[in-house]
Design a protein around this motif. Structure first.
Motif, PDB file in Angstrom:
ATOM      1  N   TYR A   1       9.499 -33.854 -21.728  1.00  0.00           N
ATOM      2  CA  TYR A   1       9.174 -34.589 -22.949  1.00  0.00           C
ATOM      3  C   TYR A   1       7.833 -34.107 -23.494  1.00  0.00           C
ATOM      4  O   TYR A   1       6.961 -33.691 -22.737  1.00  0.00           O
ATOM      5  N   ILE A   2       7.664 -34.216 -24.808  1.00  0.00           N
ATOM      6  CA  ILE A   2       6.350 -34.054 -25.427  1.00  0.00           C
ATOM      7  C   ILE A   2       5.885 -35.464 -25.799  1.00  0.00           C
ATOM      8  O   ILE A   2       6.699 -36.307 -26.180  1.00  0.00           O
ATOM      9  N   VAL A   3       4.595 -35.720 -25.650  1.00  0.00           N
ATOM     10  CA  VAL A   3       4.072 -37.064 -25.914  1.00  0.00           C
ATOM     11  C   VAL A   3       3.082 -37.048 -27.070  1.00  0.00           C
ATOM     12  O   VAL A   3       2.519 -36.007 -27.408  1.00  0.00           O
ATOM     13  N   ASN A   4       2.905 -38.226 -27.679  1.00  0.00           N
ATOM     14  CA  ASN A   4       1.856 -38.363 -28.696  1.00  0.00           C
ATOM     15  C   ASN A   4       0.861 -39.434 -28.257  1.00  0.00           C
ATOM     16  O   ASN A   4       1.102 -40.154 -27.276  1.00  0.00           O
ATOM     17  N   ASN A   5      -0.247 -39.510 -28.951  1.00  0.00           N
ATOM     18  CA  ASN A   5      -1.310 -40.453 -28.586  1.00  0.00           C
ATOM     19  C   ASN A   5      -0.931 -41.909 -28.815  1.00  0.00           C
ATOM     20  O   ASN A   5      -1.632 -42.799 -28.353  1.00  0.00           O
ATOM     21  N   ALA A   6       0.144 -42.148 -29.537  1.00  0.00           N
ATOM     22  CA  ALA A   6       0.551 -43.520 -29.842  1.00  0.00           C
ATOM     23  C   ALA A   6       1.454 -44.107 -28.753  1.00  0.00           C
ATOM     24  O   ALA A   6       1.912 -45.233 -28.875  1.00  0.00           O
ATOM     25  N   GLY A   7       1.726 -43.343 -27.706  1.00  0.00           N
ATOM     26  CA  GLY A   7       2.532 -43.865 -26.597  1.00  0.00           C
ATOM     27  C   GLY A   7       4.015 -43.580 -26.704  1.00  0.00           C
ATOM     28  O   GLY A   7       4.824 -44.281 -26.105  1.00  0.00           O
ATOM     29  N   PHE A   8       4.380 -42.535 -27.437  1.00  0.00           N
ATOM     30  CA  PHE A   8       5.791 -42.169 -27.572  1.00  0.00           C
ATOM     31  C   PHE A   8       6.049 -40.812 -26.939  1.00  0.00           C
ATOM     32  O   PHE A   8       5.151 -39.962 -26.866  1.00  0.00           O
ATOM     33  N   LYS A   9       7.281 -40.625 -26.486  1.00  0.00           N
ATOM     34  CA  LYS A   9       7.708 -39.348 -25.945  1.00  0.00           C
ATOM     35  C   LYS A   9       8.981 -38.907 -26.659  1.00  0.00           C
ATOM     36  O   LYS A   9       9.773 -39.735 -27.108  1.00  0.00           O
ATOM     37  N   ARG A  10       9.157 -37.581 -26.773  1.00  0.00           N
ATOM     38  CA  ARG A  10      10.363 -37.004 -27.375  1.00  0.00           C
ATOM     39  C   ARG A  10      10.934 -36.003 -26.389  1.00  0.00           C
ATOM     40  O   ARG A  10      10.233 -35.122 -25.897  1.00  0.00           O
ATOM     41  N   HIS A  11      12.207 -36.149 -26.085  1.00  0.00           N
ATOM     42  CA  HIS A  11      12.880 -35.287 -25.118  1.00  0.00           C
ATOM     43  C   HIS A  11      13.076 -33.887 -25.696  1.00  0.00           C
ATOM     44  O   HIS A  11      13.631 -33.725 -26.767  1.00  0.00           O
ATOM     45  N   ILE A  12      12.617 -32.877 -24.969  1.00  0.00           N
ATOM     46  CA  ILE A  12      12.870 -31.472 -25.321  1.00  0.00           C
ATOM     47  C   ILE A  12      14.086 -31.084 -24.484  1.00  0.00           C
ATOM     48  O   ILE A  12      13.969 -30.632 -23.359  1.00  0.00           O
ATOM     49  N   PHE A  13      15.269 -31.300 -25.034  1.00  0.00           N
ATOM     50  CA  PHE A  13      16.481 -31.245 -24.224  1.00  0.00           C
ATOM     51  C   PHE A  13      17.120 -29.868 -24.119  1.00  0.00           C
ATOM     52  O   PHE A  13      18.101 -29.689 -23.411  1.00  0.00           O
ATOM     53  N   ASN A  14      16.581 -28.888 -24.792  1.00  0.00           N
ATOM     54  CA  ASN A  14      17.237 -27.597 -24.871  1.00  0.00           C
ATOM     55  C   ASN A  14      16.199 -26.490 -24.681  1.00  0.00           C
ATOM     56  O   ASN A  14      15.168 -26.504 -25.345  1.00  0.00           O
ATOM     57  N   PRO A  15      16.452 -25.535 -23.799  1.00  0.00           N
ATOM     58  CA  PRO A  15      15.471 -24.461 -23.600  1.00  0.00           C
ATOM     59  C   PRO A  15      15.220 -23.654 -24.870  1.00  0.00           C
ATOM     60  O   PRO A  15      14.127 -23.116 -25.059  1.00  0.00           O
ATOM     61  N   LYS A  16      16.194 -23.600 -25.755  1.00  0.00           N
ATOM     62  CA  LYS A  16      16.002 -22.893 -27.027  1.00  0.00           C
ATOM     63  C   LYS A  16      14.906 -23.589 -27.835  1.00  0.00           C
ATOM     64  O   LYS A  16      14.050 -22.943 -28.433  1.00  0.00           O
ATOM     65  N   VAL A  17      14.913 -24.916 -27.841  1.00  0.00           N
ATOM     66  CA  VAL A  17      13.880 -25.679 -28.547  1.00  0.00           C
ATOM     67  C   VAL A  17      12.521 -25.421 -27.895  1.00  0.00           C
ATOM     68  O   VAL A  17      11.531 -25.198 -28.581  1.00  0.00           O
TER      69      VAL A  17
END
Length: 166
Positions: free
Chosen positions: A42-58
């Protein structure tokens, strides 16, 4: 071929990541984290959220992502970040929700949140939920059905849910 990419993604993530667990205080905006499953990044932001990086291409579309800098975290730290699948591409004003269709094959669909800013905010969301992505990633996703303002699920209804999708 795509399944080999996923396997390679998992192997590289395992090889190049640190074994020490990062503490929440050591995590900052833009860091990559991985929980005890040893797979999902996951990548995170300072506001306390995460986003799944689900694909090696991404993962490969971002020059600043570095396999050796993925921070391993315990489950409590991972869970302290709320999952968000909202994003907008650099230079685009539209907000989308990314829906993972098939993680193994790296297939996802983007759904335009066809809502006013006011309705988005009234549903309990804020700009903190929205990750900025590059245009190369944005074009990877095929379009799905739009999400109308009336179909927005209030953010508070999603707290603690597994996926935090709309």
């Amino acid at each position: 071929m795509k399944s080999y990419s996923i396997i390679l993604f998992i192997i590289l993530a395992t090889i190049f990541s640190s074994n020490a667990l990062a503490q929440t205080s050591e995590i900052k905006e833009g860091d990559l984290i991985r929980g005890p499953d040893g797979i999902k990044v996951y990548i995170v932001n300072n506001a306390g959220f995460k986003r799944h990086i689900f694909n090696p291409k991404v993962f490969g579309l971002y020059g600043h992502f570095d396999w050796s800098k993925i921070k391993n975290v315990d489950q409590a730290t991972l869970d302290s970040y709320k999952t968000s699948d909202f994003y907008k591409a650099h230079g685009d004003t539209k907000v989308y929700q990314m829906e993972e269709i098939d993680e193994v094959r790296g297939i996802a669909r983007k759904r335009w949140v066809n809502s006013t800013r006011e309705d988005f905010l009234k549903s309990g969301y804020s700009n903190d939920y929205i990750f900025l992505i590059n245009t190369a990633e944005a074009i990877l996703y095929s379009p799905g059905e739009d999400i109308a303002s009336s179909a927005l699920v209030p953010a508070t209804a999603k707290i603690g849910s597994k996926n935090n999708f709309l």
